[in-house]
Design a protein around this motif. Structure first.
Motif: not given
Length: 827
Positions: A325-348
């Protein structure tokens, strides 16, 4: 004292060659020895050997010994003689055997510029088993352009100390920038050997001191480049050098090498570094002529490049479901941390928004986390979300994650094979529709399933048909693998498979339980091995059973089953049973179960108990029958009373007590003649209430004083049969007919239930007459003569159920003139 002397051909011989020796005894110098009785023997160490003995010149005794093959590296040869009854050692020679020295090899020299000493080292050959002298030798050359043996006398540089295989030539014995010949010589008693000759200029084998790194800094305009400043050691300041630079990050498996750095001191610039990454730098140099040795690597120096906002897109995977009830959508989102070459530093951290960032306003943020997964609620109808990463230098461009429906075409096939102990190769058949990418999910199979947020990966190449997964893969563990094809407008339905990266025998086998047993069968069951303990795919279960005679049998069971019936067992026999669980890598035996088969089956036991029960019941019945023997006999063999012994037969009314009875004097074979039938009526005023019945208050046993005789009469005036009052019995010529015999059916034993007594009368001219009272409380209360039908009965012998109302009651009966009792019922 010169008594004996031992001589050998050579004290040092090649190993395995022959050895000769002689022992000479001078008797005059050996006090106590008798002339002509000297006996010489030999021993090699402690082993006796045989030699030949002869008499020598001037009264000596000589013994010669030849050993054809001497296989000891060192031994003592003893000469013995018998002296005063005992053997005495009188002479000895030591013999050594070995090989010529081996040729030394791998000769190399290094000039140390700190003290300019030339250190050479080499490797010795095989052990010669003999004392060997080794020396490093060299000779100056007259022609430095080519190496040839010098005519000058060789100079021994040095002798190595102890067992070391190196030696240092001091600076005072060297000539720098000039060719010299160097070699190693080894010599022993059997020969000499030399190494290969080395022709070198000592400066060409000089090992320089390492340089020193001064500073490292980034070049602001070329953000992936750094500049390094360095200088050489003072001992190398006068030389032309070439140097190398190496660096790596802590995560790198190997060093990156930069070559071609020329100069004595200065700076160098390198590019291609990652942003926000720490590197470790080292440098080394050698002479620019490319001769000599590299210096040791310099002391390391760490440097971290400056950061830059993350770049590239993030690989994301999701699942969504309505929130009720309430007209909402429960979403579980997962992702991969960027590669070192793409992170360009320490991801905060990572930020998830419902719409992309627009100029002038920030979109609503549903998640801001440092983890690589996020659960949030979104309005129904949300088609996409935006995902971005940020560090100290800024935030990356948003990656749009479109929430597609999972209804696309699945893969045509899927399988997984080991890629190593900690990896799996997943191979699939591409679907008919072209896919843009693939999502691979894997989960460790466990009795308590958990959730692994990192156990997935994306293959961006839509034409790929295989992928290697490494994250979280462990040997001897089962993994469920699912593959989703990603299409432009949908996600394909997944297909699944299971795999092990490596298998072994199960940790333990199941425990057997006895479910049921009979005399020839035994049903066993077991609980499956937990998946964590299987260590591989169970290929089969094998059941082993053996009796006391060690007759072992076995059966293989499909791994999908959890029970088995052992058949054709021997009754009342002890068996030991165990189970073995097997995988492709081996099997493991379980604990033994002891069971004993039954003597009889359940049906046989039931039949046995039923039979015993029936026998018991029959025995009880027989006992009861024996206890009630009289009643049983009465049922099967009824007892007929004897009228002759009855009280009625002995009772006579008072009026007839004076009447004499005629007893025939002679027995005749014919039936007796009944002369008198007396019928006694009831007391006056007592009438039966019904045929065969009377009031319940009436008592039995009293008969009237005055009898009234009744007889059956037949005459010319009587139609067929009839009833009439009887007159006193007359003779054969009278009007009353003579009754020839009578039969009475009377009472039985006490308690016996039967019909009332019947009296039959027969004359010579008529049918038997039945005097038959129906059941009545009083004996002989009613009698019915059945010889002839009553008045009104048809002439065919039929008779009504009840007699006529005028039928007189027979109250008593006396029969006179009985002559013979033919049986228990006839008289």
């Amino acid at each position: 004292l010169g008594c004996a002397s031992v001589a050998v051909g050579s004290p040092i011989v090649p190993l395995g060659s022959a050895v000769t020796a002689s022992c000479t005894i001078r008797s005059e110098l050996c006090h106590g020895l008798e002339q002509g009785k000297v006996r010489i023997t030999w021993m090699v160490d402690n082993e006796p050997v045989a030699g030949s003995q002869r008499r020598g010149p001037r009264g000596t005794e000589v013994s010669n010994l030849t050993l054809p093959q001497f296989n000891r590296t060192q031994a003592k040869l003893w000469c013995w003689v018998e002296w005063n009854g005992t053997k005495q050692r009188v002479g000895m020679a030591e013999i050594r055997a070995g090989y010529p020295p081996a040729k030394p090899f791998n000769l190399s020299c290094v000039l140390n510029l700190s003290d300019y000493g030339l250190t050479c080292q080499w490797e010795q050959g095989a052990d010669s088993h003999l004392p060997t002298s080794v020396a490093l030798k060299w000779s100056p050359q007259a022609h430095p352009s080519r190496c040839r043996r010098s005519r000058a006398q060789a100079v021994t540089g040095c002798t190595p100390q102890g067992s070391h295989s190196r030696c240092t030539v001091p600076r005072r014995l060297l000539q720098l920038y000039r060719q010299m010949e160097i070699w190693v010589s080894a010599a022993n008693a059997l020969g000499t050997a030399e190494s290969e000759h080395l022709c070198i200029d000592p400066m060409d084998v000089a090992k320089l001191d390492p340089p020193a790194l001064q500073s490292i800094q980034s070049i602001p305009f070329q953000t992936d480049c750094v500049a390094l400043a360095w200088e050489v050691a003072r001992s190398n300041a006068h030389m032309e050098l070439q140097c190398e630079l190496r660096y790596r990050a802590p995560e790198d498996p190997a060093w990156a090498l930069v070559t071609g750095i020329i100069g004595q001191a200065g700076t160098t610039q390198c590019c291609g570094f990652l942003f926000g990454t720490q590197y470790h730098f080292q440098m080394r140099c050698r002479r620019s002529s490319a001769r000599g040795y590299w210096s040791e690597w310099s002391l390391g120096r760490n440097y971290t490049t400056h950061e830059k906002a993350p770049a590239g897109k993030l690989d994301a995977w999701w699942s969504a479901r309505p929130a009720g009830a309430g007209g909402r959508l429960e979403v579980q989102l997962r992702w991969k941390a960027p590669q070192r070459r793409e992170a360009n530093g320490q991801v905060l951290g990572y930020r998830v928004t419902l719409s992309p960032r627009r100029r002038g306003r920030d979109p609503p943020t549903v998640c801001n986390t440092t983890h690589t997964q996020c659960n949030f609620s979104a309005p129904v109808g949300t088609k996409s979300v935006c995902l971005s990463a940020y560090n100290a230098a800024g935030e990356s461009a948003a990656t749009e994650v479109i929430l597609l429906e999972r209804k696309g075409q699945p893969l045509a096939g899927l399988r997984a094979v080991p890629g190593g102990e900690r990896s799996l190769w997943v191979r699939w058949e591409a679907p008919l529709a072209p896919a843009a990418a693939y999502i691979l999910e894997w989960q460790r199979v466990s009795s308590e399933p958990g959730h692994c947020s990192a156990c997935w990966q994306m293959e961006r190449d839509g034409a790929a048909t295989a992928a290697l997964i490494r994250d979280g893969i462990e040997p001897f563990q089962r993994y469920n693998i699912s593959v989703y094809p990603l299409y432009k407008d949908a996600i394909g339905v997944p297909i699944h498979t299971t795999a092990y990266s490596k298998q072994k025998a199960p940790t333990y086998a199941p425990k057997l339980h006895l479910k049921s047993i009979s005399k020839s069968d035994a049903e066993l069951c077991w609980d499956p091995v937990p998946v964590e303990m299987q260590n591989g795919f169970i290929t089969s279960y094998t059941i082993f059973w053996a009796n006391s005679t060690a007759d072992v049998s076995s059966a293989t069971v499909n791994p999908s089953l959890s029970s088995f019936v052992i058949r054709e067992l021997k009754p009342s026999t002890l068996y030991k049973v165990h189970i073995m669980a097997s995988t492709a890598a081996g099997g493991t035996n379980g604990t033994s179960l002891t069971l004993v088969t039954m003597v009889l089956d359940d049906i046989e036991i039931q039949f046995l108990f039923l039979t015993l029960g029936l026998i018991f019941v029959l025995l009880i019945l027989l006992l009861i029958c024996f206890q009630k023997n009289g009643r049983v006999k009465q049922q099967f063999w009824p007892s007929v009373p004897d009228p002759a012994n009855s009280s009625l037969g002995k009772w006579v009314p008072a009026e007839l007590q004076q009447e004499p009875l005629r007893v025939p004097g002679v027995r005749e074979p014919s039936l007796a003649t009944i002369s008198t039938v007396t019928v006694l009526e009831r007391v006056a005023g007592k009438q039966p209430s019904a045929w065969g019945k009377e009031p319940a208050t009436e008592t039995t046993g009293t008969f009237p004083i005055l009898p009234q005789p009744y007889v059956r009469q037949e005459g010319p005036g009587t139609p067929g049969r009839g009833w009439a009052a009887a007159e006193p019995c007359q003779g054969p010529g009278g009007s009353a007919e003579t009754v020839q015999y009578a039969r009475v059916v009377g009472d039985g034993y006490k308690g016996q239930q039967h019909a009332p007594p019947r009296l039959y009368l027969r004359s010579s001219s008529t049918q038997p007459l039945l005097l038959d009272p129906r059941p009545s409380p009083q004996p002989y209360e009613n009698l019915w003569f059945h010889g002839a039908a009553p008045h009104g009965c048809p002439g065919d012998g039929g008779c009504p159920e009840e007699p006529p109302a005028t039928f007189p009651l027979l109250q008593g009966l006396r029969i006179s003139g009985a002559e013979e009792l033919h049986d228990c019922r006839t008289f």
